[in-house]
Design a protein around this motif. Structure first.
Motif, PDB file in Angstrom:
ATOM      1  N   LYS A 244      58.865  55.766  31.347  1.00 13.32           N
ATOM      2  CA  LYS A 244      59.815  54.373  30.745  1.00 13.32           C
ATOM      3  C   LYS A 244      59.726  53.241  31.984  1.00 13.32           C
ATOM      4  O   LYS A 244      60.430  52.220  31.488  1.00 13.32           O
ATOM      5  N   LEU A 245      58.872  53.410  32.890  1.00 15.05           N
ATOM      6  CA  LEU A 245      58.963  52.428  34.057  1.00 15.05           C
ATOM      7  C   LEU A 245      58.289  51.079  33.608  1.00 15.05           C
ATOM      8  O   LEU A 245      58.579  50.177  33.952  1.00 15.05           O
ATOM      9  N   ALA A 246      57.164  51.235  32.767  1.00 14.49           N
ATOM     10  CA  ALA A 246      56.494  49.894  32.280  1.00 14.49           C
ATOM     11  C   ALA A 246      57.367  49.288  31.641  1.00 14.49           C
ATOM     12  O   ALA A 246      57.605  48.128  31.799  1.00 14.49           O
ATOM     13  N   GLU A 247      58.121  49.772  30.647  1.00 22.08           N
ATOM     14  CA  GLU A 247      59.255  48.932  29.804  1.00 22.08           C
ATOM     15  C   GLU A 247      60.235  48.515  30.485  1.00 22.08           C
ATOM     16  O   GLU A 247      60.565  47.325  30.535  1.00 22.08           O
ATOM     17  N   LEU A 248      60.912  49.145  31.643  1.00 29.01           N
ATOM     18  CA  LEU A 248      61.922  48.706  32.460  1.00 29.01           C
ATOM     19  C   LEU A 248      61.465  47.543  33.281  1.00 29.01           C
ATOM     20  O   LEU A 248      62.207  46.742  33.868  1.00 29.01           O
ATOM     21  N   LYS A 249      60.169  47.682  33.837  1.00 29.73           N
ATOM     22  CA  LYS A 249      59.561  46.810  34.799  1.00 29.73           C
ATOM     23  C   LYS A 249      59.455  45.454  33.911  1.00 29.73           C
ATOM     24  O   LYS A 249      59.699  44.153  34.516  1.00 29.73           O
ATOM     25  N   GLU A 250      59.266  45.207  32.594  1.00 25.44           N
ATOM     26  CA  GLU A 250      59.049  44.128  31.930  1.00 25.44           C
ATOM     27  C   GLU A 250      60.517  43.759  31.256  1.00 25.44           C
ATOM     28  O   GLU A 250      60.547  42.462  30.962  1.00 25.44           O
ATOM     29  N   ASP A 251      61.564  44.555  31.560  1.00 23.05           N
ATOM     30  CA  ASP A 251      62.860  43.861  31.132  1.00 23.05           C
ATOM     31  C   ASP A 251      63.340  42.843  32.294  1.00 23.05           C
ATOM     32  O   ASP A 251      63.533  42.991  33.417  1.00 23.05           O
ATOM     33  N   THR A 252      63.629  41.653  31.743  1.00 21.60           N
ATOM     34  CA  THR A 252      63.906  40.679  32.650  1.00 21.60           C
ATOM     35  C   THR A 252      65.001  40.914  33.590  1.00 21.60           C
ATOM     36  O   THR A 252      66.109  41.254  33.272  1.00 21.60           O
ATOM     37  N   GLY A 253      64.800  40.700  34.814  1.00 22.03           N
ATOM     38  CA  GLY A 253      65.641  40.870  35.890  1.00 22.03           C
ATOM     39  C   GLY A 253      65.716  42.177  36.433  1.00 22.03           C
ATOM     40  O   GLY A 253      66.546  42.143  37.528  1.00 22.03           O
ATOM     41  N   MET A 254      65.319  43.256  35.785  1.00 23.44           N
ATOM     42  CA  MET A 254      65.527  44.652  36.122  1.00 23.44           C
ATOM     43  C   MET A 254      64.511  44.768  37.448  1.00 23.44           C
ATOM     44  O   MET A 254      63.509  44.526  37.409  1.00 23.44           O
ATOM     45  N   THR A 255      65.214  45.431  38.335  1.00 25.61           N
ATOM     46  CA  THR A 255      64.429  45.765  39.533  1.00 25.61           C
ATOM     47  C   THR A 255      64.066  47.396  39.625  1.00 25.61           C
ATOM     48  O   THR A 255      64.921  47.969  39.618  1.00 25.61           O
ATOM     49  N   VAL A 256      62.694  47.592  39.944  1.00 29.26           N
ATOM     50  CA  VAL A 256      62.161  48.813  39.838  1.00 29.26           C
ATOM     51  C   VAL A 256      61.573  49.106  41.061  1.00 29.26           C
ATOM     52  O   VAL A 256      60.839  48.421  41.756  1.00 29.26           O
ATOM     53  N   SER A 257      62.172  50.115  41.989  1.00 28.00           N
ATOM     54  CA  SER A 257      61.640  50.344  43.361  1.00 28.00           C
ATOM     55  C   SER A 257      61.247  51.982  43.583  1.00 28.00           C
ATOM     56  O   SER A 257      62.259  52.931  42.854  1.00 28.00           O
ATOM     57  N   THR A 258      60.133  52.058  43.894  1.00 25.92           N
ATOM     58  CA  THR A 258      59.736  53.370  43.915  1.00 25.92           C
ATOM     59  C   THR A 258      59.194  53.876  45.404  1.00 25.92           C
ATOM     60  O   THR A 258      58.845  52.865  46.218  1.00 25.92           O
ATOM     61  N   HIS A 259      59.273  55.083  45.966  1.00 23.09           N
ATOM     62  CA  HIS A 259      59.167  55.598  47.206  1.00 23.09           C
ATOM     63  C   HIS A 259      58.592  56.650  47.148  1.00 23.09           C
ATOM     64  O   HIS A 259      59.378  57.544  46.535  1.00 23.09           O
ATOM     65  N   SER A 260      57.495  57.157  47.897  1.00 26.20           N
ATOM     66  CA  SER A 260      57.037  58.577  47.912  1.00 26.20           C
ATOM     67  C   SER A 260      57.471  59.054  49.288  1.00 26.20           C
ATOM     68  O   SER A 260      57.415  58.450  50.309  1.00 26.20           O
ATOM     69  N   TYR A 261      57.999  60.416  49.031  1.00 30.31           N
ATOM     70  CA  TYR A 261      58.277  60.914  50.536  1.00 30.31           C
ATOM     71  C   TYR A 261      57.298  62.242  50.617  1.00 30.31           C
ATOM     72  O   TYR A 261      57.781  63.029  51.524  1.00 30.31           O
ATOM     73  N   GLY A 262      56.411  62.477  49.919  1.00 31.81           N
ATOM     74  CA  GLY A 262      55.452  63.497  49.848  1.00 31.81           C
ATOM     75  C   GLY A 262      55.999  64.855  49.447  1.00 31.81           C
ATOM     76  O   GLY A 262      55.637  66.104  49.765  1.00 31.81           O
ATOM     77  N   ARG A 263      57.257  64.716  48.634  1.00 35.80           N
ATOM     78  CA  ARG A 263      57.774  65.892  48.045  1.00 35.80           C
ATOM     79  C   ARG A 263      56.966  66.314  46.688  1.00 35.80           C
ATOM     80  O   ARG A 263      56.721  65.474  46.014  1.00 35.80           O
ATOM     81  N   ILE A 264      56.737  67.626  46.514  1.00 32.83           N
ATOM     82  CA  ILE A 264      55.716  67.843  45.548  1.00 32.83           C
ATOM     83  C   ILE A 264      56.734  68.689  44.175  1.00 32.83           C
ATOM     84  O   ILE A 264      57.522  69.554  44.610  1.00 32.83           O
ATOM     85  N   GLN A 265      56.551  68.306  43.207  1.00 32.67           N
ATOM     86  CA  GLN A 265      57.028  69.214  41.723  1.00 32.67           C
ATOM     87  C   GLN A 265      56.177  70.345  41.750  1.00 32.67           C
ATOM     88  O   GLN A 265      55.025  70.161  41.684  1.00 32.67           O
ATOM     89  N   VAL A 266      56.825  71.618  41.798  1.00 24.93           N
ATOM     90  CA  VAL A 266      55.972  72.728  41.643  1.00 24.93           C
ATOM     91  C   VAL A 266      56.680  73.421  40.583  1.00 24.93           C
ATOM     92  O   VAL A 266      57.952  73.653  40.107  1.00 24.93           O
ATOM     93  N   PHE A 267      55.797  74.814  40.046  1.00 31.62           N
ATOM     94  CA  PHE A 267      56.505  75.817  39.222  1.00 31.62           C
ATOM     95  C   PHE A 267      56.233  77.097  40.345  1.00 31.62           C
ATOM     96  O   PHE A 267      55.485  77.305  40.929  1.00 31.62           O
ATOM     97  N   GLU A 268      57.666  77.480  40.728  1.00 31.66           N
ATOM     98  CA  GLU A 268      57.696  78.622  41.704  1.00 31.66           C
ATOM     99  C   GLU A 268      57.321  80.062  40.877  1.00 31.66           C
ATOM    100  O   GLU A 268      58.100  80.124  39.867  1.00 31.66           O
ATOM    101  N   PHE A 269      56.720  80.819  41.406  1.00 30.25           N
ATOM    102  CA  PHE A 269      56.494  81.927  40.978  1.00 30.25           C
ATOM    103  C   PHE A 269      57.315  83.139  41.130  1.00 30.25           C
ATOM    104  O   PHE A 269      58.027  83.146  42.435  1.00 30.25           O
ATOM    105  N   ASN A 270      57.850  84.067  40.436  1.00 30.31           N
ATOM    106  CA  ASN A 270      58.840  85.040  40.738  1.00 30.31           C
ATOM    107  C   ASN A 270      57.714  86.227  41.261  1.00 30.31           C
ATOM    108  O   ASN A 270      57.128  87.028  40.424  1.00 30.31           O
ATOM    109  N   CYS A 271      57.847  86.012  42.513  1.00 27.15           N
ATOM    110  CA  CYS A 271      56.606  87.082  43.061  1.00 27.15           C
ATOM    111  C   CYS A 271      57.196  88.621  43.160  1.00 27.15           C
ATOM    112  O   CYS A 271      56.315  89.516  43.916  1.00 27.15           O
TER     113      CYS A 271
END
Length: 513
Positions: A244-271
Motif C-alpha cells: 500500500k505504500l506506493a498508493e499512500l505516497k501518492e496521496d497528497t500531503g501524506m507523509t511516509v517514513s521508513t526506517h530499517s533496524y536490521g530486524r528480520i521476519q522469520v518462521f521459527e521452527f518447533n525444534c
C-alpha cells in the motif's frame, strides 16, 4: 446610515478578533495526536515507554546512554555496580524518584528476569545512589533494563497494591515518563496527557489518544478519513502493508517514513517436534524458499531479503557469517530425500514412513505483510511436496508457549535491546520464553559464558561461536528485513523514529491542521 456602517465595521472587527482569539486558544488544545495501534495500550511495550522511563536508554548502535540513571561505575572485578540516579525526577503522583524506589523497581524486575541469578543484593548508599552486588559479572544488566516490558516495573511504589509490595499488582499506570495515563478502556483506547513536570525535554503535544485498531487495512481507511493522525509508530514490527505504500505516497500531503533496524521476519521452527527436530529438514526449507523473487515481486525496493539467521548490523551481531541461504531447490530436494522424505505414491506430496509432509504455520494477527508472505512461502514449498496449513490467531502466544505449531511467524535480528535472541533469557536460551525454539546445553553454556565475560575480545569470540552454532543448526527460516513504516496525515510534522524498534520519539511532533 453612517451609524449602521460603523456598527457593521464594529461587528466585522469583533468577529475577526474573536476568530483570532479562538485560533490562538485552539493552538495548544489542538495538539492532540490520535494514534492507530494494533495492540491494546497495556500490552504494548511502546506504550509503556511513553509512561515509564527506563533507567538507561540505548542509541541505535546499542550503546548505553543515561536516562533515570545519570551515571554508573563498575568495579574492576565486575561485581559491584554503583548507579547514581537523577535527583530531579518525580512520579506522576508526586512521589520522589530515589534510590529506594529504584531498588523496589529493580527487585520487581528480578522476579521474572533470567539474569536475577547473577544478583546477590541491592543496597542503598544514599538518597540517589544504589550499589548492586553481583556474584558474576553480567554485561547486559543495564541493556536489559531498557525495554518497555521491563520499564513497567519502574512504577510508583504507591501505584501497586499492596503499596511497596514487590509482588503487588499495578493498579495505576504511574511512572516518571513524558506522558501520564489519564483514561483507559481495554481494547478500545488510552488517553495520555503530557507530563508538564517531566525532567527531560517536554513534548509539544498536549495529548495522545491511543486507538486500538488491530486491522492494518482498517487503520489505513481511518487515516484517510482523518479519524487517525498517525499509524505504524506504536509497533515493533511493520504494521502497514508494504503493497500500500506506493498508493499512500501518492496521496497528497501524506507523509511516509521508513526506517530499517536490521530486524528480520522469520518462521521459527518447533525444534522439539518432528519433522523440525532434525537439522537437515530445517536446512532444506531454508534452501527451498526463493526470498529474493518473493520480496522483489511483493514489496519492490521497500525492504530487502534475508539470507542468514540474523543481521550483523548491531553491537552483538555476527561478524563471522556470510549469507548462506540462497535459493537452491535441488539442494533442498536432496536434503529431504537424504532424510527419507520422498513422494512414494506420486500424489505430489512428500511422505516418510506412511506420513505425509503436512505442517502448520501459525501467524499472529496484525502482521501486515506476513499474511501475503506466508501464502507465497506456502506455494513455493508446495512445489517441492510440502503442504503448509496457515492458521492466523489473536492468541498466538499461547500456542507458541504450548508448542502447538510447526512453524511460527516471528521476528529475529540483532537489536541493541535484544541481541538476536542470544542473550541470557533470550529466545535461544533455555531459560527464555520460547520453550520450543532451538536450545542445547552447549548453546546455553556459550550464551552464559559470553555475557558474563569482562574481556571484550573473548566476549566477541564467544558471541561469534554462538552465531556459528546457530547457523549450523538452522533454528529459523529468515525472510526479509522488517522495515518499520510510519504514515502521517497532512499537518503532522516532527515525528522521529526511536533509536530502537521498540520506541518512538514524539518530542518534536507538532500538529498544524
Amino acid at each position: 446610515m453612517k451609524h449602521r456602517s460603523i456598527w457593521l465595521v464594529t461587528v466585522l472587527v469583533m468577529g475577526m478578533v474573536l476568530a483570532l482569539a479562538a485560533a490562538v486558544t485552539a493552538g495548544p488544545d489542538s495538539q492532540t495526536l490520535v494514534m492507530g495501534a494494533q495492540k491494546d495500550f497495556k500490552l504494548a511495550g511502546e506504550g509503556k515507554l511513553l509512561v515509564f522511563d527506563p533507567l538507561v536508554r540505548l542509541d541505535e548502535q546499542g550503546n548505553i546512554v543515561p536516562a533515570l540513571a545519570a551515571s554508573w561505575q563498575i568495579s574492576s572485578n565486575g561485581k559491584e555496580w554503583k548507579i547514581r540516579l537523577r535527583s530531579d525526577v518525580s512520579y506522576h503522583d508526586g512521589t520522589a524518584f530515589t534510590a529506594k524506589t529504584a531498588k523496589f523497581s529493580i527487585e520487581r524486575a528480578m522476579l521474572s528476569a533470567a539474569w536475577s541469578k547473577y544478583v546477590d543484593e541491592i543496597n542503598i548508599e544514599d538518597r540517589y545512589t544504589l550499589k548492586i552486588l553481583f556474584n558474576t559479572y553480567y554485561e547486559s544488566f543495564l541493556r536489559d533494563m531498557t525495554s518497555g516490558w521491563i520499564s513497567e516495573n519502574l512504577v510508583s511504589p504507591m501505584a501497586v497494591e499492596p503499596q511497596w509490595d514487590l509482588n503487588g499488582k499495578i493498579v495505576s499506570y504511574t511512572g516518571t515518563g513524558p506522558f501520564r495515563l489519564e483514561a483507559y478502556k481495554k481494547d478500545q483506547e488510552a488517553i495520555l496527557v503530557r507530563n508538564d513536570k517531566y525532567w527531560g525535554p517536554k513534548s509539544k503535544l498536549k495529548k495522545v489518544i491511543w486507538k486500538y485498531t488491530p486491522d492494518p487495512y482498517a487503520q489505513i481507511l481511518a487515516l484517510k478519513a482523518g479519524e487517525l493522525d498517525i499509524i505504524g509508530a506504536p509497533e515493533h514490527h511493520s504494521s502497514i502493508p508494504f503493497i500500500k505504500l506506493a498508493e499512500l505516497k501518492e496521496d497528497t500531503g501524506m507523509t511516509v517514513s521508513t526506517h530499517s533496524y536490521g530486524r528480520i521476519q522469520v518462521f521459527e521452527f518447533n525444534c522439539r517436534k518432528p519433522p523440525f527436530n532434525e537439522p537437515a529438514i530445517r536446512e532444506a526449507l531454508n534452501f527451498a524458499v526463493d526470498r529474493e523473487t518473493m520480496v522483489r515481486s511483493l514489496f519492490g525496493d521497500v525492504t530487502t531479503p534475508a539470507f542468514q539467521v540474523t543481521d550483523p548490523k548491531f553491537i552483538w551481531g555476527p561478524s563471522n557469517l556470510t549469507p548462506t541461504y540462497r535459493f537452491d531447490r535441488k539442494r533442498a530436494r536432496d536434503l529431504l530425500a537424504g532424510a527419507g522424505w520422498t513422494d512414494t505414491d506420486g500424489n505430489g506430496i512428500l511422505d516418510r514412513a506412511g506420513k505425509e509432509f503436512r505442517v502448520e504455520l501459525v501467524v499472529p494477527t496484525g502482521e501486515a505483510n506476513a499474511d501475503m508472505v506466508a501464502q507465497v512461502v506456502q506455494a513455493q514449498l508446495r512445489e517441492i511436496g510440502i503442504v503448509i496449513h496457515i492458521t492466523t490467531l489473536t492468541n498466538a502466544d499461547d500456542w507458541r508457549r504450548d508448542g502447538k505449531y510447526d512453524l511460527f511467524l516471528h521476528h529475529s535480528g540483532c537489536l541493541p535491546t535484544i541481541p538476536g535472541g542470544i542473550g541470557v533469557g533470550g529466545k535461544y536460551h533455555s531459560a527464555g520464553d520460547w520453550p520450543y525454539a532451538f536450545h542445547s546445553d552447549r548453546l546455553d553454556h556459550l550464551i552464559e559464558a559470553a555475557f558474563t565475560c569482562m574481556d571484550a575480545v573473548q566476549m566477541r569470540a564467544r558471541i561469534d561461536d554462538i552465531w556459528r552454532l546457530l547457523q549450523q543448526e538452522h533454528p529459523c527460516l529468515p525472510l526479509y528485513d522488517i522495515t518499520k513504516t510510519v504514515i502521517m496525515n497532512p499537518g503532522i510534522s516532527g515525528y522521529r523514529h526511536g533509536t530502537t524498534m521498540f520506541d518512538m520519539d514524539l518530542t518534536a511532533v507538532v500538529i498544524t491542521r
